[in-house]
Design a protein around this motif. Structure first.
Motif, PDB file in Angstrom:
ATOM      1  N   HIS A  40       0.826  -1.207   0.000  1.00 58.56           N
ATOM      2  CA  HIS A  40       0.000   0.000   0.000  1.00 58.56           C
ATOM      3  C   HIS A  40       0.867   1.265   0.000  1.00 58.56           C
ATOM      4  CE1 HIS A  40      -3.350   2.654   0.932  1.00 58.56           C
ATOM      5  NE2 HIS A  40      -2.673   3.108   1.969  1.00 58.56           N
ATOM      6  N   LEU A  41       1.965   1.213   0.743  1.00 54.23           N
ATOM      7  CA  LEU A  41       2.867   2.362   0.859  1.00 54.23           C
ATOM      8  C   LEU A  41       3.895   2.425  -0.267  1.00 54.23           C
ATOM      9  CD1 LEU A  41       3.517   2.195   4.722  1.00 54.23           C
ATOM     10  CD2 LEU A  41       1.973   3.754   3.495  1.00 54.23           C
ATOM     11  N   GLY A  42       3.872   1.460  -1.175  1.00 51.65           N
ATOM     12  CA  GLY A  42       4.807   1.443  -2.294  1.00 51.65           C
ATOM     13  C   GLY A  42       6.206   0.987  -1.921  1.00 51.65           C
ATOM     14  N   LEU A  43       6.319   0.180  -0.864  1.00 51.01           N
ATOM     15  CA  LEU A  43       7.628  -0.276  -0.386  1.00 51.01           C
ATOM     16  C   LEU A  43       8.034  -1.633  -0.949  1.00 51.01           C
ATOM     17  CD1 LEU A  43       7.247   0.760   3.367  1.00 51.01           C
ATOM     18  CD2 LEU A  43       8.387   2.018   1.518  1.00 51.01           C
ATOM     19  N   GLY A  44       7.235  -2.188  -1.841  1.00 53.39           N
ATOM     20  CA  GLY A  44       7.573  -3.469  -2.454  1.00 53.39           C
ATOM     21  C   GLY A  44       7.126  -4.652  -1.626  1.00 53.39           C
ATOM     22  N   TRP A  45       7.580  -5.829  -2.033  1.00 49.55           N
ATOM     23  CA  TRP A  45       7.173  -7.084  -1.408  1.00 49.55           C
ATOM     24  C   TRP A  45       8.112  -7.411  -0.260  1.00 49.55           C
ATOM     25  CZ3 TRP A  45       8.428 -11.978   0.054  1.00 49.55           C
ATOM     26  CH2 TRP A  45       7.390 -12.889   0.183  1.00 49.55           C
ATOM     27  N   LYS A  46       7.547  -7.712   0.898  1.00 51.75           N
ATOM     28  CA  LYS A  46       8.331  -8.198   2.038  1.00 51.75           C
ATOM     29  C   LYS A  46       7.640  -9.434   2.588  1.00 51.75           C
ATOM     30  CE  LYS A  46      10.212  -3.795   3.550  1.00 51.75           C
ATOM     31  NZ  LYS A  46      10.222  -2.808   4.619  1.00 51.75           N
ATOM     32  N   TYR A  47       8.456 -10.427   2.970  1.00 47.93           N
ATOM     33  CA  TYR A  47       7.888 -11.663   3.521  1.00 47.93           C
ATOM     34  C   TYR A  47       7.156 -11.344   4.818  1.00 47.93           C
ATOM     35  CZ  TYR A  47       7.239 -16.445   4.913  1.00 47.93           C
ATOM     36  OH  TYR A  47       6.669 -17.627   5.280  1.00 47.93           O
ATOM     37  N   PRO A  48       5.912 -11.744   4.924  1.00 50.07           N
ATOM     38  CA  PRO A  48       5.115 -11.377   6.093  1.00 50.07           C
ATOM     39  C   PRO A  48       4.999 -12.462   7.145  1.00 50.07           C
ATOM     40  CG  PRO A  48       3.672 -12.197   4.419  1.00 50.07           C
ATOM     41  CD  PRO A  48       5.083 -12.282   3.856  1.00 50.07           C
ATOM     42  N   SER A  49       4.632 -12.016   8.329  1.00 51.98           N
ATOM     43  CA  SER A  49       4.080 -12.894   9.334  1.00 51.98           C
ATOM     44  C   SER A  49       2.569 -12.717   9.217  1.00 51.98           C
ATOM     45  CB  SER A  49       4.598 -12.534  10.730  1.00 51.98           C
ATOM     46  OG  SER A  49       4.304 -11.185  11.031  1.00 51.98           O
ATOM     47  N   ILE A  50       1.836 -13.420  10.011  1.00 49.16           N
ATOM     48  CA  ILE A  50       0.372 -13.365   9.938  1.00 49.16           C
ATOM     49  C   ILE A  50      -0.165 -12.633  11.160  1.00 49.16           C
ATOM     50  CG2 ILE A  50      -1.718 -14.783  10.040  1.00 49.16           C
ATOM     51  CD1 ILE A  50      -0.362 -14.770   7.303  1.00 49.16           C
ATOM     52  N   HIS A  51      -1.004 -11.644  10.903  1.00 49.31           N
ATOM     53  CA  HIS A  51      -1.676 -10.906  11.975  1.00 49.31           C
ATOM     54  C   HIS A  51      -3.134 -11.331  11.993  1.00 49.31           C
ATOM     55  CE1 HIS A  51      -2.865  -7.756  14.688  1.00 49.31           C
ATOM     56  NE2 HIS A  51      -3.751  -7.318  13.800  1.00 49.31           N
ATOM     57  N   HIS A  52      -3.597 -11.782  13.150  1.00 46.44           N
ATOM     58  CA  HIS A  52      -5.002 -12.156  13.309  1.00 46.44           C
ATOM     59  C   HIS A  52      -5.805 -10.930  13.704  1.00 46.44           C
ATOM     60  CE1 HIS A  52      -3.085 -16.093  13.552  1.00 46.44           C
ATOM     61  NE2 HIS A  52      -4.227 -16.562  13.117  1.00 46.44           N
ATOM     62  N   ILE A  53      -6.902 -10.705  13.011  1.00 40.47           N
ATOM     63  CA  ILE A  53      -7.775  -9.575  13.305  1.00 40.47           C
ATOM     64  C   ILE A  53      -8.471  -9.850  14.635  1.00 40.47           C
ATOM     65  CG2 ILE A  53      -9.716  -8.186  12.497  1.00 40.47           C
ATOM     66  CD1 ILE A  53      -7.186  -8.041  10.721  1.00 40.47           C
ATOM     67  N   GLU A  54      -8.184  -9.032  15.629  1.00 38.92           N
ATOM     68  CA  GLU A  54      -8.655  -9.286  16.985  1.00 38.92           C
ATOM     69  C   GLU A  54     -10.140  -9.038  17.173  1.00 38.92           C
ATOM     70  OE1 GLU A  54      -6.144  -7.246  19.754  1.00 38.92           O
ATOM     71  OE2 GLU A  54      -4.351  -7.975  18.766  1.00 38.92           O
ATOM     72  N   SER A  55     -10.730  -8.174  16.348  1.00 38.65           N
ATOM     73  CA  SER A  55     -12.145  -7.855  16.540  1.00 38.65           C
ATOM     74  C   SER A  55     -13.065  -8.948  16.010  1.00 38.65           C
ATOM     75  CB  SER A  55     -12.484  -6.518  15.875  1.00 38.65           C
ATOM     76  OG  SER A  55     -12.200  -6.574  14.496  1.00 38.65           O
ATOM     77  N   ILE A  56     -12.511  -9.933  15.305  1.00 36.68           N
ATOM     78  CA  ILE A  56     -13.316 -11.037  14.779  1.00 36.68           C
ATOM     79  C   ILE A  56     -13.032 -12.274  15.612  1.00 36.68           C
ATOM     80  CG2 ILE A  56     -13.778 -12.486  12.768  1.00 36.68           C
ATOM     81  CD1 ILE A  56     -12.894 -10.108  11.033  1.00 36.68           C
ATOM     82  N   ARG A  57     -14.013 -12.694  16.357  1.00 33.75           N
ATOM     83  CA  ARG A  57     -13.865 -13.857  17.243  1.00 33.75           C
ATOM     84  C   ARG A  57     -15.051 -14.796  17.029  1.00 33.75           C
ATOM     85  NH1 ARG A  57      -8.817 -13.975  19.372  1.00 33.75           N
ATOM     86  NH2 ARG A  57      -8.255 -11.991  20.251  1.00 33.75           N
ATOM     87  N   ASP A  58     -14.915 -15.693  16.080  1.00 35.64           N
ATOM     88  CA  ASP A  58     -15.936 -16.700  15.868  1.00 35.64           C
ATOM     89  C   ASP A  58     -15.285 -17.942  15.275  1.00 35.64           C
ATOM     90  OD1 ASP A  58     -15.523 -16.174  13.163  1.00 35.64           O
ATOM     91  OD2 ASP A  58     -17.360 -15.023  12.935  1.00 35.64           O
ATOM     92  N   GLU A  59     -16.092 -18.883  14.784  1.00 32.59           N
ATOM     93  CA  GLU A  59     -15.539 -20.134  14.270  1.00 32.59           C
ATOM     94  C   GLU A  59     -14.701 -19.946  13.010  1.00 32.59           C
ATOM     95  OE1 GLU A  59     -19.582 -19.515  12.547  1.00 32.59           O
ATOM     96  OE2 GLU A  59     -18.832 -19.493  14.589  1.00 32.59           O
ATOM     97  N   LEU A  60     -14.834 -18.808  12.351  1.00 29.95           N
ATOM     98  CA  LEU A  60     -14.045 -18.530  11.148  1.00 29.95           C
ATOM     99  C   LEU A  60     -12.892 -17.566  11.396  1.00 29.95           C
ATOM    100  CD1 LEU A  60     -16.965 -18.220   8.585  1.00 29.95           C
ATOM    101  CD2 LEU A  60     -15.484 -20.195   9.002  1.00 29.95           C
ATOM    102  N   SER A  61     -12.587 -17.250  12.649  1.00 31.52           N
ATOM    103  CA  SER A  61     -11.557 -16.251  12.948  1.00 31.52           C
ATOM    104  C   SER A  61     -10.168 -16.668  12.460  1.00 31.52           C
ATOM    105  CB  SER A  61     -11.526 -15.934  14.440  1.00 31.52           C
ATOM    106  OG  SER A  61     -11.165 -17.075  15.186  1.00 31.52           O
ATOM    107  N   ALA A  62      -9.929 -17.958  12.286  1.00 27.66           N
ATOM    108  CA  ALA A  62      -8.639 -18.406  11.761  1.00 27.66           C
ATOM    109  C   ALA A  62      -8.430 -17.929  10.330  1.00 27.66           C
ATOM    110  CB  ALA A  62      -8.538 -19.928  11.823  1.00 27.66           C
TER     111      ALA A  62
END
Length: 81
Positions: free
Chosen positions: A20-42
């Motif tokens: 989004h910031l135009g910084l290119g591709w970087k290998y990511p870790s995974i961030h879990h969206i904390e506001s979503i807590r249900d059976e599909l939160s994974a």
């Protein structure tokens, strides 16, 4: 699709904030969206590089409010990207 298979495919996207910031591709870790807590939160995950995830410029490093103030983006905005 299993949650682990999905996570692997999401990682292939690269850090969505770097892109989004135009910084290119970087290998990511995974961030879990904390506001979503249900059976599909994974499946409510966003790929973020270390700096934008846990580093000093990240959602955990700045706190969620600090992150949103700096980048003018919520976790849901990141998920939509």
């Amino acid at each position: 699709m299993s949650a682990k298979s999905y996570e692997y495919r999401v990682r292939e996207i690269g850090c969505v904030l770097c892109r989004h910031l135009g910084l290119g591709w970087k290998y990511p870790s995974i961030h879990h969206i904390e506001s979503i807590r249900d059976e599909l939160s994974a499946f409510a995950i966003v790929p973020l590089c270390y700096d934008h995830h846990q580093g000093p410029n990240g959602v955990h490093g700045l706190s969620r409010r600090g992150f949103e103030a700096r980048y003018k983006l919520t976790e849901i905005d990141l998920l939509a990207m």
